[in-house]
Design an enzyme around this catalytic site. Structure first.
Site, PDB file in Angstrom:
ATOM      1  N   ASP A   2      43.332  29.540  47.179  1.00 57.12           N
ATOM      2  CA  ASP A   2      44.539  29.852  46.421  1.00 57.12           C
ATOM      3  C   ASP A   2      45.374  28.572  46.360  1.00 57.12           C
ATOM      4  O   ASP A   2      45.060  27.569  47.009  1.00 57.12           O
ATOM      5  CB  ASP A   2      45.310  31.029  47.038  1.00 57.12           C
ATOM      6  CG  ASP A   2      46.194  31.706  45.976  1.00 57.12           C
ATOM      7  OD1 ASP A   2      46.416  31.104  44.909  1.00 57.12           O
ATOM      8  OD2 ASP A   2      46.671  32.829  46.206  1.00 57.12           O
TER       9      ASP A   2
HETATM   10  C1  BGC Z   1      48.489  33.027  43.238  1.00 51.40           C
HETATM   11  C2  BGC Z   1      47.149  33.285  42.614  1.00 51.40           C
HETATM   12  C3  BGC Z   1      47.055  32.565  41.298  1.00 51.40           C
HETATM   13  C4  BGC Z   1      47.279  31.092  41.547  1.00 51.40           C
HETATM   14  C5  BGC Z   1      47.129  30.240  40.309  1.00 51.40           C
HETATM   15  C6  BGC Z   1      48.821  31.557  43.288  1.00 51.40           C
HETATM   16  O1  BGC Z   1      50.141  31.352  43.645  1.00 51.40           O
HETATM   17  O2  BGC Z   1      48.511  33.595  44.521  1.00 51.40           O
HETATM   18  O3  BGC Z   1      46.932  34.654  42.466  1.00 51.40           O
HETATM   19  O4  BGC Z   1      45.818  32.801  40.692  1.00 51.40           O
HETATM   20  O5  BGC Z   1      48.581  30.915  42.061  1.00 51.40           O
HETATM   21  O6  BGC Z   1      48.144  30.438  39.424  1.00 51.40           O
END
Ligand code: BGC
Length: 759
Positions: free
Chosen positions: A290
């Site tokens: 993530d």
């Molecule tokens: C989130 C993810 C997301 C990623 C990219 C993160 O902050 O937890 O779910 O896909 O950002 O935007």
């Protein structure tokens, strides 16, 4: 012939036959191996590095802003394997060209984006869609979202989020399918199939990503990014099933999670990512971290510095680094120092190349970058029509006491009131991808279009819900003081036969980083309700929100409540379809609605405890609260219709069965009303006494059935080993003998019951 010669000949024949049995490498494997062979260590590491475009920041910018200035140079030198938040046929083509034409091997980028509930045409939030209990709809919305995203250069969505969410305080419950692993698995599968179709190489489909692996929704007190402490029994039976279902449906990628779980950062968990996902489940795609979750191991206290984070993440099975710059800065060094085995890097790179190959990017890196297709494919009439159909089927009728609904054409004056009544932005919801601000059909617009000249429609905002900036990057500020709109709203209510009061949550009130300690109605909304209620009791409350709301006073006073959620581009039309009875509501809650935030987390599939409350609640020395009931305000699976359904008792084809045998439960369902309607028939079981305690009820089947007025249908459910067993904490799946209760009904509380035994 000598004896030795004969033996040698025999051995040679055996060897030859063995090797001819070996599976030849597939074209894909051959391609990937050949390419891998040609790559330097630096080029390999580059494939594992992902950057954002920085036009859209879906996480905090790295402190030193490293890499921002020389992005183009990094792309040209093969230091980047993937980008997120680069959108549009032109932009993706430019970035792709930079890489393909300048790097030694020309390995194309894979572009990822959060396409969560639509790309340009917005569908209801995933939680709302789950309220349809019709996974086919989620498949359809994902298919359309994929078509639109693919036409805009996107190869890969960071969806579906398959976290089972039990805690309404956590803002991201909106992104999942609710509190149940069985329903969640059905939706996980549907969404993966919708995004990916049956061929990733088809340029109308995109790769999907099951996230957040794992346990993220169990953050303590619902506070986002907080630590997670759950037992292995809960992990295996509640958290993991939707991830497994996504894997079985062929999901191309996984994303790990920000949280620690039992003290280990999910990003570093070789148990989750290697032992379970890649080995046991046989997942051969790649795992992306993530946003900076590799870097966050340092503040977690799990790594002394970014280098150690990189070490733990690659060992743990994280294949691609989103935005931490840990891999690009340290992996080569770690391999050269002999701390990380080069084979681990090869495995991760192989996985990334595989997905790129499956998308057909090596044949044509620009196949998704077609401007004409992009112009023709987005926000079409057909897509909006689907959005309306899906939205109305996602709505849940929570109360309809005075039969205010469906609105009769005898009603000649309607007041549409409330901060969300003419809000064209909130229905678009959070995680809106390319959904345009203020582009939804508002409730007011939908109502006006539906009534035409048949009734007068007056409108008053009453009060604003939020003030100030309304974006992904800002926390909401609520209006606590400005009541200047009350008088107009009260007058409109006085003048009208019926009030539609639109209240709930602003679009950016739920979503990532939107945890709340108060999940009632913010700002002046409750006060507005009470003022209106004084002058007109015929109030239909239309709720728009992304999480369960604790609204006991509304539930008591308002004669009718429609849960409309943040319903997407066609929200207002879909609400009008339901409110006027053009569509008979069939939605059922995929989450329990608490009476008060103090009950959170609250979920129907809880354990019984040693001291369950007998009948009356609020008893001391039992497992209950002394100031509130245990029961939710509205239970899981709950939702009304404009018609009445009657359930017969349950018949079983046997009441004793051998291990491995099947049992079929049947009920007959009658539509006792005067209009046709759909009912979601739900089947639950309880394994009464087990080695590891089982929940009081577990959903194990559901069917959405259409019945004409007066019609009766038989509905059957087959229960097999797949439904009757559970996971031991060690991960072993077991069906245990003993008594099972079976419940069938219209929600998780109103059920018929019978039982059988496994011998
Ligand atoms: C989130 C993810 C997301 C990623 C990219 C993160 O902050 O937890 O779910 O896909 O950002 O935007």
């Amino acid at each position: 012939m000598t004896r030795l010669y004969l033996i040698m000949l025999f051995a040679a024949v055996i060897l030859a036959s063995c090797s001819s049995n070996e599976k030849p490498m597939s074209k894909e494997e051959q391609f990937v191996e050949d390419l891998l062979e040609k790559m330097t260590l630096a080029e390999k590491v580059g494939q594992l590095n992902q950057y954002t475009s920085r036009w859209e920041m879906t996480g905090p910018a790295p402190k030193d802003n490293a890499g921002a200035q020389d992005l183009s140079a990094q792309l040209k030198s093969g230091m980047v394997g993937s980008m997120l938040n680069v959108i549009g046929a032109v932009a993706t083509r430019n970035a792709q060209k930079t890489v393909v034409e300048n790097t030694r091997l020309g390995i194309p980028l894979i572009f990822g984006y959060d396409v969560i509930h639509g790309f340009k045409t917005m569908f209801p939030l995933p939680l709302a869609e789950a309220a349809s209990w019709n996974p086919e709809l989620a498949r359809l919305s994902s298919e359309i979202a994929a078509k639109e995203a693919a036409a805009s250069g996107i190869h890969w969505t960071f969806a579906p989020m398959v976290d089972v969410g039990r805690d309404a305080r956590w803002g991201r419950v909106m992104e999942g399918a609710g509190e149940d692993p069985y329903l969640g698995s059905a939706f996980a599968k549907a969404r993966v199939l919708g995004f990916q179709g049956d061929d990733l190489n088809n340029d109308l489909t995109i790769a999907s990503c099951a996230k957040h692996f794992a346990g993220y929704a169990f953050s303590e007190s619902g506070r986002d990014y907080n630590s997670v402490e759950i037992g292995d029994e809960t992990l295996h039976n509640i958290v993991l099933p939707p991830f497994k279902a996504a894997t079985e449906a062929g999901v191309a990628t996984f994303m790990n999670a920000f949280n620690t779980i039992q003290g280990t950062p999910a990003t570093a968990s070789s148990f989750l990512q290697r032992d379970l996902l890649k080995d046991e489940w046989g997942f051969d795609g790649f795992v992306v971290s993530d946003w900076n979750s590799i870097g966050e191991m340092v503040p977690h206290g799990a790594a002394a510095d970014l280098k150690e984070s990189a070490y733990r993440a690659i060992k743990g099975g994280s294949d691609m680094d989103m935005e931490a710059r840990a891999y690009i800065d340290y992996l080569e060094e770690l391999v050269n120092e002999g701390k990380v085995d080069g084979a681990l890097i090869d495995d991760a790179v192989r996985r990334v190349l595989r997905v790129k190959y499956r998308l057909g990017l090596f044949d044509d890196p620009y196949k998704y970058c077609d401007v004409e297709r992009e112009q023709a494919m987005l926000y079409t009439g057909e897509h909006r029509e689907a959005a309306r159909k899906i939205a109305r089927e996602s709505m849940v009728l929570l109360k309809n006491d005075k039969q205010l609904l469906p609105i009769s054409d005898k009603v000649k004056s309607i007041a549409v009131i409330g901060p969300l009544a003419d809000d064209k932005d909130s229905p678009i919801g959070n995680w809106r991808a390319q959904g345009e601000a203020n582009s939804a059909v508002s409730l007011l617009e939908g109502i006006k279009a539906a009534v035409g000249n048949n009734a007068t429609v007056s409108y008053a905002e009453g009060c604003q819900l939020s003030i100030g900036a309304r974006t992904f990057a800002h926390a909401m500020t609520y209006n606590e003081t400005d009541r200047s709109g009350f008088t107009k709203a009260i007058n409109a209510a006085k003048r009208s036969e019926l009030v539609l009061l639109a209240i709930g949550e602003d679009c950016f009130q739920s979503g990532e980083g939107r945890s709340q300690t108060d999940i009632g109605l913010k700002g002046l909304q409750m006060e507005l309700f009470n003022e209106i209620y004084k002058v007109n009791k015929n109030i239909v409350v239309v709720l728009m929100n992304g999480r369960p709301l604790a609204i006991p006073e509304i539930a008591e006073k308002a004669p009718a409540i429609l849960e409309a959620w943040h319903a997407g581009s066609e929200a207002g039309n879909a609400m009008a379809d339901v409110l006027f009875g053009k569509y008979n509501p069939s939605g059922k809650l995929p989450v329990s609605f608490p009476r008060t935030v103090g009950q959170c987390p609250i979920y129907y599939n809880h354990k019984n405890t040693g001291r369950p409350v007998p009948e009356a609640e609020n008893m001391v020395l039992y497992s209950c609260f002394t100031d509130a009931p245990n029961s939710p305000l509205f239970p899981f699976g709950y939702g009304l219709s404009y018609t009445d359904f009657e359930y017969s008792g349950i018949t079983l084809d046997k009441t004793e069965l051998a291990k491995d045998a099947e049992v079929t439960a049947t009920i007959s369902l009658t539509n006792k009303g005067t209009v046709h309607g759909e009912e979601v028939v739900q089947l639950y079981i309880q394994d009464v006494a087990a080695t590891y305690t089982r929940p009081v009820k577990e959903l194990k089947g559901f069917k959405k059935v259409m019945l004409k007025a007066g019609e009766t249908k038989e509905v059957s459910f087959k229960l097999t080993d797949k439904e009757l067993g559970y996971y031991y904490p060690c991960g072993k799946y077991v069906v245990e003998p003993g008594q099972f209760n079976v419940f069938v009904g219209t929600n998780s509380v109103d059920v018929k019951q019978t039982q059988f035994s496994i011998l």
